[in-house]
Design an enzyme around this catalytic site. Structure first.
Site, short mmCIF file in Angstrom:
data_model
loop_
_atom_site.label_atom_id
_atom_site.label_comp_id
_atom_site.label_asym_id
_atom_site.label_seq_id
_atom_site.Cartn_x
_atom_site.Cartn_y
_atom_site.Cartn_z
CG ASP A 53 -0.41 0.04 2.45
OD1 ASP A 53 0.62 -0.22 2.83
OD2 ASP A 53 -1.39 0.28 3.35
CB ALA A 62 -4.36 -9.95 16.21
CB SER A 108 -4.75 1.26 15.98
OG SER A 108 -3.86 0.68 14.86
CG ASP A 117 -4.32 -1.53 8.46
OD1 ASP A 117 -4.23 -2.23 7.21
OD2 ASP A 117 -3.59 -1.34 9.16
C1 GLA Z 1 0.16 -2.31 8.46
C2 GLA Z 1 -0.05 -0.98 7.82
C3 GLA Z 1 -0.72 -1.09 6.48
C4 GLA Z 1 0.02 -2.02 5.63
C5 GLA Z 1 0.27 -3.12 6.28
C6 GLA Z 1 1.05 -4.22 5.54
O1 GLA Z 1 -1.36 -3.01 8.49
O2 GLA Z 1 -1.05 -0.16 8.66
O3 GLA Z 1 -0.88 0.30 5.93
O4 GLA Z 1 1.23 -1.34 5.14
O5 GLA Z 1 0.83 -3.18 7.51
O6 GLA Z 1 0.59 -4.62 4.30
#
Ligand code: GLA
Length: 375
Positions: free
Chosen positions: A37, A123, A128, A172
């Site tokens: 991302d 996890a 968050s 996320d």
């Molecule tokens: C965490 C970060 C995301 C992404 C993932 C790995 O969840 O918050 O933005 O980079 O790691 O794909």
């Protein structure tokens, strides 16, 4: 599993429940496409049936009581508090959201909120982000203000970065806001375009916690991101999204990003065709790439992937940032329980860790929770 556990806990803690408005924001599991991302690449997450719930009424300040942390945070509604100086530390997520929304022009409507979450912490399931997004949708709604999903997601991402110092990507927060029931979301993290991809009914999505939690600020996440940006500069491309397989052939990090982007697109196609075997092969290849080229797996995550595939899953991989947390396995819905049972017994024997499996369903993204008092 009890997806409404957070709502029930809030309800039990509130004497004046009828006067409140309710909101929820789900965690997410990423089917495929990790560490892509922040290079402007592709991801394929789904919002899951585990959420952060919030019961609010209007107030002058933003005051949030967490039933999980058993603590309260209070900041002015106009975003004037400096998030990094807020205590307790989880309150920095809240303060970060309040500040970012104020910067975007949110009117300073305050709230008195009680929050509880069913998304396991540390996890890799975006607990968050679920807290940030739950606060953001509640604050937006109380102010009768709507900047749209991409702007809200970016505000929550910046809040996360401010709260933790970790330069995370947008996956996320966007997954928590834009999830679609019964679908995964194919997200282009450069344009923020989202395409819902229907999940076949025969597909079981099994999440298993390795029993080893992780925190991104104590991980090499920021270092990996810096290295990706450095490599893009050396190759003369805006980000690794734009590199070719030839250009990155001898760079393990670049090899992961470029090949993972191709796997995400192929996985969306396999899902659309209902081809679970091809999906499984792509998921396995993703884990191998994250472990061998990107270096974010652990012996426990590798062991968990191994026992799940051995027990009959089509494929399994670490999900989220790695360094601990959960794996996601794709399997036949009808076989999911037996696979989980066999694999977790073997994992326990091999690692002496306690794994926690659960089957998850794809849910809608964040929003108001209607009638949380119905049984
Ligand atoms: C965490 C970060 C995301 C992404 C993932 C790995 O969840 O918050 O933005 O980079 O790691 O794909």
């Amino acid at each position: 599993m009890n997806p409404s556990g957070a709502v029930a806990r809030i309800r039990a803690a509130l004497p004046d429940q009828q006067a409140r408005r309710w909101f929820r924001a789900p965690g997410r599991v990423n089917l495929i496409g990790d560490h892509t991302d922040y290079s402007g690449g592709f991801v394929l997450p789904l919002a899951i049936d585990r959420s952060c719930a919030l019961a609010v009424h209007s107030a002058e300040n933003v005051r949030v009581r967490s039933l999980d942390a058993r603590d309260v945070v209070e900041v002015p509604a106009d975003g004037s508090a400096e998030p990094r100086s807020v205590r307790p530390a989880w309150g920095r997520y809240v303060a970060g959201v309040v500040r970012e929304l104020a910067t975007l022009g949110r009117p300073p409507a305050g709230m008195d909120a009680v929050v509880a979450s069913d998304v396991p912490l540390g996890a890799g399931l975006a607990s968050s982000a679920a807290l940030e997004v739950a606060c953001a949708v509640a604050l937006s709604s109380l102010a009768e203000w709507d900047p749209g999903i991409p702007a809200l997601a970016e505000a929550c991402r910046v809040a996360e970065e401010t709260a933790t110092g970790v330069p995370c990507g947008i996956m996320d927060q966007l997954a928590s806001l834009a999830g679609r029931i019964g679908h995964a979301l194919l997200i282009d993290c450069r344009s923020l375009e989202r395409r819902p991809v229907a999940l076949p009914e025969a597909l079981g999505i099994l999440v298993v916690h390795s029993g080893v939690s992780r925190s991104l600020d104590a991980s090499p996440y920021a270092e990996r991101r810096r290295e990706c940006e450095q490599l893009a500069r050396e190759l003369g491309v805006p980000s690794l999204r734009d590199a070719t397989a030839e250009q990155v052939a001898t760079h393990p990090l670049g090899r992961h990003v470029v090949s993972e982007n191709m796997r995400v697109l192929a996985a969306a196609e396999a899902l659309a065709q209902g081809d679970l075997r091809s999906l499984g092969s792509l998921v396995n290849a993703s884990h191998a790439s994250l472990a061998n080229d990107f270096g974010v797996s652990t012996p426990e995550l590798d062991a968990l992937v191994h026992v799940l595939v051995d027990a009959g899953a089509y494929g399994a991989r670490l999900t989220g940032a790695g360094f601990g947390g959960c794996i996601v396995a794709v399997c036949d819905m009808g076989a999911a329980e037996a696979i989980a049972e066999l694999a977790t017994a073997r994992y326990r024997g091999r690692t002496r860790r306690e794994p926690t499996p659960f089957l998850c369903r794809a849910m809608d993204g964040a929003g108001p929770l209607n009638a949380p008092f119905a049984s």
